[in-house]
Structure formats: structure tokens, C-alpha cells
Design an enzyme around this catalytic site. Structure first.
Site, PDB file in Angstrom:
ATOM      1  N   ASP A  20       0.893  -1.087   0.020  1.00 25.37           N
ATOM      2  CA  ASP A  20      -0.021  -0.079   0.156  1.00 25.37           C
ATOM      3  C   ASP A  20       0.946   1.115   0.156  1.00 25.37           C
ATOM      4  O   ASP A  20       1.803   1.079   0.389  1.00 25.37           O
ATOM      5  CB  ASP A  20      -0.813   0.098   1.308  1.00 25.37           C
ATOM      6  CG  ASP A  20      -1.853   1.219   1.248  1.00 25.37           C
ATOM      7  OD1 ASP A  20      -2.380   1.613   0.303  1.00 25.37           O
ATOM      8  OD2 ASP A  20      -1.651   1.735   2.464  1.00 25.37           O
ATOM      9  N   PHE A  21       0.354   2.273  -0.473  1.00 25.40           N
ATOM     10  CA  PHE A  21       1.222   3.572  -0.575  1.00 25.40           C
ATOM     11  C   PHE A  21       0.840   4.631   0.643  1.00 25.40           C
ATOM     12  O   PHE A  21       1.880   4.867   1.527  1.00 25.40           O
ATOM     13  CB  PHE A  21       1.031   4.290  -1.768  1.00 25.40           C
ATOM     14  CG  PHE A  21       1.723   5.410  -1.964  1.00 25.40           C
ATOM     15  CD1 PHE A  21       3.256   5.048  -2.438  1.00 25.40           C
ATOM     16  CD2 PHE A  21       1.542   6.569  -1.861  1.00 25.40           C
ATOM     17  CE1 PHE A  21       4.137   6.296  -2.606  1.00 25.40           C
ATOM     18  CE2 PHE A  21       2.338   7.903  -2.025  1.00 25.40           C
ATOM     19  CZ  PHE A  21       3.842   7.423  -2.515  1.00 25.40           C
ATOM     20  N   ASP A  22      -0.206   5.246   0.574  1.00 26.89           N
ATOM     21  CA  ASP A  22      -0.656   6.204   1.897  1.00 26.89           C
ATOM     22  C   ASP A  22      -0.539   5.860   2.968  1.00 26.89           C
ATOM     23  O   ASP A  22      -1.327   4.696   3.264  1.00 26.89           O
ATOM     24  CB  ASP A  22      -1.841   6.909   1.257  1.00 26.89           C
ATOM     25  CG  ASP A  22      -1.528   7.782   0.044  1.00 26.89           C
ATOM     26  OD1 ASP A  22      -1.079   8.772  -0.010  1.00 26.89           O
ATOM     27  OD2 ASP A  22      -2.205   7.342  -1.077  1.00 26.89           O
TER      28      ASP A  22
ATOM     29  N   ASP B 256      -2.078  -0.156   5.787  1.00 23.70           N
ATOM     30  CA  ASP B 256      -2.673   0.436   7.032  1.00 23.70           C
ATOM     31  C   ASP B 256      -3.939   0.854   7.344  1.00 23.70           C
ATOM     32  O   ASP B 256      -4.540   0.889   8.357  1.00 23.70           O
ATOM     33  CB  ASP B 256      -1.826   2.031   7.115  1.00 23.70           C
ATOM     34  CG  ASP B 256      -2.664   2.765   6.272  1.00 23.70           C
ATOM     35  OD1 ASP B 256      -2.495   2.655   5.181  1.00 23.70           O
ATOM     36  OD2 ASP B 256      -2.860   3.593   6.534  1.00 23.70           O
TER      37      ASP B 256
END
Length: 269
Positions: free
Chosen positions: A34-36, A215
Site C-alpha cells: 500500500d502507499f499512503d 494501514d
């Protein structure tokens, strides 16, 4: 019935280190991230988000290793994900929670039907009107839906925004895919999730082991398809209930983990 005490931080760290060592020794490794909130801290302007330098450096090294693939799996539209990851033409990207897929230079067309396009237009109208009526909210346009952001509001105002968004969307269709994330509620005319994306990546790379880190509550779909018995590793970033085997505190901890993985993957015999 005897209750088992939860593992201590030291025990968890030792277990994660062992799992990473096993993953690093696997023949074909896929890192799906995942990124953010996982690689990049949250920022007020979504397009300004960037992965922490230490994470970027580690991922670049991992990508250069034989039989090792790095993929970004995000709720962001593919066009936005390409910008914030600074992806090259060969990058593996999963956008819009699995709806959009880009395997290197080949994309996947959405091919929306006329009915889906009409529903999408109506959905945009009602959610756009809602956002205009609530200062501090923002509408994010996605390829197959919309997200209503309410991060700038007080915490106790969020549930009311979500309830009103549900009511507005229900006037359009009762067959929408709905996802409740961190300070955002999303409505889509087509269903897919991060688990679908990870499974497509696994098939594409023929990975023998997969690491997925995320997250948000939407990342639970990704953790759900992992196979720990085969050496897969799931890492939840931050607090909250999770299906992941392991947990790290924040983006800096993920960057450190990736740096350790570089060493483990590079030194395998």
C-alpha cells in the site's frame, strides 16, 4: 480453557525477523505495498505524497534483484498512483482497490457498460451536491466511483457525513460497492478489492512468496488472501484489528523493514 498471553514486542520482532528471512530465501518474491500511510505519510494535498527516501532506496535495490518484484496496491486511481510513486514504464500497479491494473507497459481497460456510466454520472451528481453542502469535505473522482473525504472535519462529525453519504448514494443504486476507509467513504459501480489485485499479481509474477503491507481497513482484503503456511507475510501498519500476522508502528518502521529485507534477500545463498 487456558488463555494464551499475547506475544511481547520482543517476541513479535523475533517472529517477524524469522518470517522475513524465510520470505527472502524464497525463489520468487513479490512485495505488494500500500502507499499512503504505509510508504508515505499522509499529507493535506494527495498529489504531494511521496514515499520516505529510505523506503524508496530499499525498493529500488529490491527491484534490481533477480526474481524479485515490487508492486504498489492502492485505493488511489491509477493516474494518481503513477504520479506519487513516480512509476516508470515497467512498474506493477494496482489502483482503485483492484479495479485498475497496470502490469508494466500494458494497462487493463475498464470497459464500463452504458448502464455503469449512467450510474456513475448520477452518483457524481448526488455526492457532489452533498460535498458542496458540507464545508470541509472533498469529493475525489475515481475511475469507477467517488470518495467523500472528511479528514478536515472534527472527529465527531465524521459519522454524520458517512450516514448522509450512504443516504445520497442509496438514491442512485442499491448495488454499489461501498468501502469505509480512514476519513473517507467510497462508492463504486464495479466491485474489486486489494485481495483480487494481489492474486492477479501473484499469478502474473508466479511468486512463491508474497509480502503485503498496509494501514487501512481496505487492506484487510489483501491480508485475507495471503498464505502464511507458504511463506507469505502480512504486515499491518499502525493500530486496529487485523488479519495480518505482524504489526509495525508507522512508515519509518516499514522503511527499516524494507532495508533489512534488502540485506536478507541479497545475502541468501
Amino acid at each position: 480453557m487456558t488463555e494464551t498471553a499475547p506475544p511481547t514486542p520482543t517476541e513479535s520482532a523475533v517472529a517477524l525477523a524469522a518470517a522475513l528471512k524465510k520470505l527472502a530465501a524464497s525463489e520468487r518474491v513479490l512485495l505488494a505495498l500500500d502507499f499512503d500511510g504505509t510508504l508515505a505519510p499522509f499529507v493535506d494535498k494527495p498529489k504531494a505524497a511521496r514515499a520516505l527516501p529510505a523506503a524508496t532506496a530499499a525498493l529500488e535495490k529490491l527491484e534490481r534483484m533477480p526474481n524479485t518484484w515490487v508492486a504498489f496496491v492502492s485505493g488511489r486511481p491509477l493516474s494518481s498512483l503513477e504520479v506519487v510513486t513516480e512509476a516508470d514504464d515497467d512498474a506493477l500497479l494496482i489502483g482503485s482497490h483492484g479495479v485498475e491494473v497496470r502490469f508494466g507497459r500494458d494497462g487493463v481497460s475498464l470497459d464500463l457498460s452504458d448502464e455503469e456510466r449512467a450510474t456513475l454520472a448520477r452518483l457524481g451528481d448526488v455526492l457532489g451536491a452533498l460535498v458542496e453542502s458540507i464545508p470541509g469535505t472533498r469529493l475525489e473522482v475515481k475511475p469507477v466511483g467517488f470518495g467523500v473525504h472528511y479528514r478536515e472535519l472534527d472527529q465527531d462529525e465524521g459519522p454524520d457525513v458517512v450516514a448522509r453519504a450512504y443516504e445520497a448514494a442509496a438514491t442512485v443504486s442499491d448495488a454499489l460497492t461501498i468501502r469505509d476507509g480512514k476519513d473517507i467513504i467510497e462508492f463504486s459501480v464495479r466491485g474489486a478489492d486489494k485481495g483480487d489485485g494481489i492474486e492477479r499479481l501473484r499469478e502474473y509474477t508466479a511468486a512463491t512468496a508474497v509480502l503485503f503491507a498496509g494501514d487501512d481497513v481496505t487492506d484487510e482484503d489483501g491480508f485475507r488472501v495471503l498464505r502464511p503456511e507458504a511463506g507469505d507475510v502480512g504486515i499491518k501498519v499502525g493500530e486496529g484489528d487485523t488479519l495480518a500476522q505482524f504489526r509495525l508502528a508507522d512508515e519509518e518502521a516499514i522503511a527499516t523493514m524494507l532495508t533489512l529485507l534488502v540485506e536478507a534477500r541479497g545475502s541468501r545463498s
